[in-house]
Design a protein around this motif. Structure first.
Motif, short mmCIF file in Angstrom:
data_model
loop_
_atom_site.label_atom_id
_atom_site.label_comp_id
_atom_site.label_asym_id
_atom_site.label_seq_id
_atom_site.Cartn_x
_atom_site.Cartn_y
_atom_site.Cartn_z
N GLU A 1 -12.38 35.38 38.21
CA GLU A 1 -12.59 34.33 37.21
C GLU A 1 -14.08 34.07 36.99
O GLU A 1 -14.51 33.77 35.86
CB GLU A 1 -11.88 33.04 37.64
N LYS B 1 -18.24 36.12 30.22
CA LYS B 1 -17.81 36.88 29.06
C LYS B 1 -18.58 38.20 28.94
O LYS B 1 -19.27 38.45 27.95
CB LYS B 1 -17.97 36.04 27.79
N ARG C 1 -24.00 41.90 27.37
CA ARG C 1 -23.97 41.05 28.55
C ARG C 1 -23.27 41.85 29.65
O ARG C 1 -22.11 42.23 29.50
CB ARG C 1 -23.26 39.74 28.27
N LEU D 1 -15.32 36.78 34.66
CA LEU D 1 -14.84 36.59 33.28
C LEU D 1 -15.52 35.40 32.61
O LEU D 1 -15.64 35.37 31.38
CB LEU D 1 -13.32 36.39 33.29
N ALA D 2 -15.98 34.45 33.40
CA ALA D 2 -16.59 33.24 32.85
C ALA D 2 -17.87 33.53 32.07
O ALA D 2 -18.23 32.77 31.17
CB ALA D 2 -16.86 32.23 33.95
N VAL E 1 -12.19 45.55 29.40
CA VAL E 1 -13.64 45.54 29.25
C VAL E 1 -14.18 46.83 29.85
O VAL E 1 -13.56 47.44 30.74
CB VAL E 1 -14.25 44.30 29.96
N ASP F 1 -19.62 42.14 28.42
CA ASP F 1 -19.25 43.30 27.61
C ASP F 1 -18.97 44.50 28.50
O ASP F 1 -18.31 45.45 28.08
CB ASP F 1 -20.40 43.65 26.66
#
Length: 609
Positions: free
Chosen positions: A430, A436, A356, A433-434, A581, A438
């Protein structure tokens, strides 16, 4: 679809060789050969990739018939000896793997541009003719379907044809004689059924040289002498007329083909033919074939996409001149501002593991990263405030509309990739990060730099001008910054009856701009009466004036003006950093450069993910 462009996909004969369509990939120098003229895998793959795209005829770049005396480019290929025959057999084999694609090669000799051909002895002339014939025979033996004679661009044959460079009083003073005898000798070596075409200077674009009236007479003579197709081009004149900047209109040179018709052989039109509708229109009224040079550099699948009804997925050449800068200014391998795969020609492989990917910013770098990562099979989330990023501003100045084609391309391509998810609006850390991710790619570009924080709002950043947020008409304008942005903003503002001056800190004007485009823009400034005052550093601003310093003398001076526009430069903009990340910064967010650099880095990071 093919039926939408009947002329483009109508077969045509060059001599007795049938082409499956009217599209021609012309001899564009790549600098992919070695300095000794031998071919490389990169060279062969370049032409093989264009063949895969379904073009009717490929003409290999100008190739030396007399190495090294007649060499024209630093990495020019050669076809003057049996020693190189295997190279050309290799190329012919790879191209002919694609059914219906025909292959030619442009036989060239640089000639003697400063002296013309007046001083050549008759023996030397006969020797040169034999070299053309011998090279044509080698091409035929290697498996080529035909050859082309380079009779334009100021090279040897053009020098014989032009009254500016041929003042001989012997039989070779008959200016078409050299080209005619070359054709006759090739027929004797290869047989009359082996086609020979010519890229012909039908206008020198110089006073006293070949004009279109002469050009048509020359074309008719050479057609009657056995040349099987004529590509109507320019001669001794300025490079700008054959390596046009973005500002030139599509198909502007097609009139050269139109004016020499009708002839007993097909005529090809050249010059910035980018879209299939334009190509079809040229074929309907002006020419028998269309030459698609930079068009097929930017998208080698142009013909295939048109045939399949996928015109909306064509990556159109925007005329950024990155290819010209690479080959002619830097003397290096060709590259493309829109197509980072030029010189590589790989098929993008699927990733071993699906990831992702979050990409922040939809300028050229972010868009290319999204495209490539999606083709690799990843789930891509693209966050952006403006689709196109700085491209949206770059397409605003006069003559820059073609940049909008790149935005359209990415919009259309990404819309057909179901694994690309678009998130419009300003994104926060945010928000990223929501999903998620890779991996995260920051492609947020750059922001205008203003000295002294804009001097309490007295300096207007150039982007507010180009977006239309601030309108300036009938004003005295001072533009700080004489780089590309400053110059193009000046040309934009000149449309609105403004009186404009540009100041620049260094003496170099447009130092990083490809020289043909640079010359065009400087001429535009001169014609609009826009001066560039060099060696001036901005110091401060007040109501109705600016204070600048002479960087050579240290003296300060006041320049009266109604509006000050800041085009002092850009600084990378990275809104946030995400820890823990995989993380990449590309394009102007990494270092302020150009479209080509952003696209290249977008491609590379998408390929690595």
């Amino acid at each position: 679809m093919k039926e939408d462009y009947p002329k483009l996909f109508e077969p045509i004969n060059i001599g007795k060789v049938e082409l499956m369509n009217r599209a021609v990939f012309p001899p564009i120098s790549t600098n992919f050969a070695l300095e000794n003229g031998r071919l490389t895998e990169r060279f062969v793959k370049h032409y093989e990739r264009r063949a895969r795209g379904g073009v009717g005829l490929i003409i290999v770049e100008n190739t030396s018939i007399d190495f090294p005396e007649g060499k024209h480019m630093p990495f020019q290929p050669r076809i003057d000896s049996k020693a190189v025959l295997k190279d050309w057999e290799w190329l012919a084999f790879e191209v002919h793997k694609y059914e219906g694609v025909k292959l030619s090669i442009e036989l060239a000799h640089e000639g003697w541009k400063k002296d013309g051909v007046d001083y050549l002895s008759p023996e030397k002339i006969e020797e040169l003719i034999e070299k053309f014939a011998y090279s044509a025979r080698l091409a035929m033996e290697a498996g080529f379907d035909m050859v082309e004679i380079q009779g334009a661009h100021g090279l040897l044959v053009n020098q014989f044809l032009s009254p500016l460079t041929n003042h001989r009083d012997d039989e070779w003073g008959q200016r078409t004689r050299f080209a005619k005898v070359v054709r006759k000798r090739i027929a004797e070596e290869c047989g009359r059924d082996f086609p020979v075409t010519i890229r012909l200077a039908v206008d020198d674009f110089l006073e006293g040289g070949i004009n279109l009236t002469m050009g048509r007479e020359i074309a008719m003579e050479l057609a009657k002498a056995g040349y099987d197709m004529i590509q109507a081009d320019i001669g001794l004149g300025p490079k700008e007329k054959r390596l046009e900047p973005m500002h030139y209109p599509q198909a502007w040179r097609a009139y050269l083909a139109e004016k020499i018709r009708p002839l007993p052989v097909p005529v090809a039109a050249v010059g910035m033919i980018r879209e299939p509708a334009v190509a079809e229109r040229v074929l309907e009224t002006q020419a028998d074939l269309v030459v698609l040079g930079r068009t097929l550099i930017a998208d080698p699948d142009w013909v295939k996409k048109v045939a399949e009804g996928k015109e909306h997925l064509i990556r159109r050449c925007i005329g950024c001149s990155e290819c010209i800068k690479a080959v002619h200014d830097e003397k290096g391998p060709i590259r493309c501002g829109a197509n980072a795969n030029v010189g590589n020609e790989e098929d993008i492989p699927k990733a071993e593991a699906r990831k992702r990917i979050a990409i922040v910013g939809a300028g050229p770098g972010g868009l290319e990263a999204a495209r490539v990562a999606a083709l690799r099979g990843h789930e891509v989330h693209l966050f952006y405030e403006t689709f196109g990023g700085q491209l949206v501003l770059a397409k605003v100045p006069p003559g820059k509309e073609k940049i909008g084609w790149l935005i359209e391309y990415y919009r259309n391509v990404l819309a057909e990739l179901p694994n690309v998810h678009l998130h419009e609006g300003a994104a926060t850390k945010e928000d990223i990060l929501a999903v998620k991710p890779d991996a995260v790619v920051i492609a947020t570009g750059a922001k205008p730099f203003l000295p002294c924080s804009g001097e309490r709002g007295l300096i207007t950043p150039f982007d507010k001008i180009l977006t239309g947020e601030v309108k300036v008409e009938n004003k005295s304008v001072l533009i700080g910054g004489g780089g590309l942005v400053g110059v193009e903003t000046a040309i934009y503002l000149a449309q609105f009856n403004n009186r404009i001056k540009i100041i620049k800190r260094s003496p170099a004007v447009l130092p990083n701009v490809e020289r043909i485009t640079r010359g065009y823009l400087l001429r535009e400034l001169e014609e609009r009466g826009i001066p560039i005052i060099v060696n001036r550093r901005f110091v401060s601003a007040g109501e109705g004036y600016a204070i600048v310093e002479n960087t050579e003398t240290g003296e300060k001076e006041m320049i009266e003006c109604d509006v000050i526009v800041g085009a002092f430069g850009m600084r990378p903009h990275v809104p946030f950093v995400i820890d823990g990340v995989e993380y990449h910064i590309i394009g102007d967010a990494k270092s302020v450069r150009n479209i080509a650099s952003a696209v290249k880095e977008g491609y590379e990071v998408g390929r690595r993910l």
